[in-house]
Write an enzyme that holds these catalytic residues in place. Sequence first.
Site, mmCIF file in Angstrom:
data_model
loop_
_atom_site.group_PDB
_atom_site.id
_atom_site.type_symbol
_atom_site.label_atom_id
_atom_site.label_comp_id
_atom_site.label_asym_id
_atom_site.label_seq_id
_atom_site.Cartn_x
_atom_site.Cartn_y
_atom_site.Cartn_z
ATOM 1 C CE1 TYR A 45 -1.501 -12.236 -9.909
ATOM 2 C CE2 TYR A 45 -3.163 -10.549 -10.261
ATOM 3 C CZ TYR A 45 -2.829 -11.871 -10.046
ATOM 4 O OH TYR A 45 -3.815 -12.820 -9.996
ATOM 5 C CB ALA A 46 -1.923 -7.108 -14.614
#
Length: 327
Positions: free
Chosen positions: A152-153
Site C-alpha cells: 500500500y505504501a
Amino acid sequence: MRTLVTGSAGFIGFHVARRLLADGHAVVGIDGMTRYYDVSLKQRRHALLRENEIFMGCEFMLEDAPRLEEVVDAFAPEVIIHLAAQAGVRYSLENPRAYIDANLIGTFNVIEAARRAGVGHLMIASTSSVYGANKEMPFREEQRADHPLTLYAATKKATEGMAHCYAHLWSVPTTVFRFFTVYGPWGRPDMALFKFTENTLKGLPIDVYNHGRMRRDFTYIDDLVEAILRLTTLPPRSDSADSPAGPFRVINIGNGSPVELLSFIEAIEEATGRTAIRNYLDMQRGDVPATWADTSALEALTGFRPNTPVSRGVAAFVDWYRDYHGL
C-alpha cells in the site's frame, strides 16, 4: 469552481465533496463502489450528496480510462481532487493486486486526464505510510521516503513519483497530500475507531496490537477537509522552492500531536460509557510503532493547523455511529 472528486462515496471523498457543495461549488464525483467494505455505507454517502442539485455522481472504476476521459471532457474541471484508492495497510497483505490496479493504473489515468484537460490544480491523496521505516520524528516532507513497509505504501510513493514527472514534463500544477490517520463520522468500517466502537458497544473484545505501545497522529476529518479546501486555491508554481523541477509540492496533513493508542481507547470508553475488553497482541506485519506529522508547511501556506482533540473527535464519531445504527 468546477471540481472533480474521485472516491466521492468514500470516507474522505464524501466529506470533501459535501463541503465543496455547501460552499456553492459544482462537483462531479466518481466512485467504483468496490466491495472492500459494506457498499451500503458508500451508497448512503452518495445518496446524501445527490440531494444537492449541483452534484453529479458517476460509478465506475478509474481503470476505465475512456470512461474517465468522457467525464473529464464533458465537465471540464478546474480542479481534480483524487482521493480514490484501494485503502488499508493490512489488506495489502491479502490482496496486493487490488493496489496495483486501483492505486497505480487508476491514478495514472487521473494524471493523464488532468494533463489532457489542462486542469488548474491536480490534488492527489498519499499517506503517512510512505515514511515507512523512518525513525526521525516528526515526519517532514523533505525527508527521504525510500523504505515503505507495505505494498500500500509503495504504491502511494509510486503515485507521488508519477505525479512529479507529469508536473515536470507537462507543467501540471500538482499538490500531493500525505494524510495521517484520518477519523470521524462516516468513517470506514475497517479502521480502528469503527471496529473498536462497534465491539465495545456489543461487549466484544478489541484487538490491541503491540500491546498498546503505539502512537498515532490522529487527524479529525473536518480539519482534513479544511486543509484540502484551503490548498485548492494555492496551486504550486514552476518557480516554487517546493520543487525546482516543476509545479509540484508534497504537504503533510496531520494533527501534529501523536496520541497513545491506549489513550485513544480510553476516549472511546468515555464516549460510549462502556469498558473495552482488550485482546493484547504482538505487532502486526507492516505496522509502525508511531506516526507524527510536522505540519509547519501546511500552516505556512494556508494559515491553518489541524487541532481537534481526540476526545472531541471520538465523541462525534460515536454520536454518528449510534445515530447511523439506530442505537
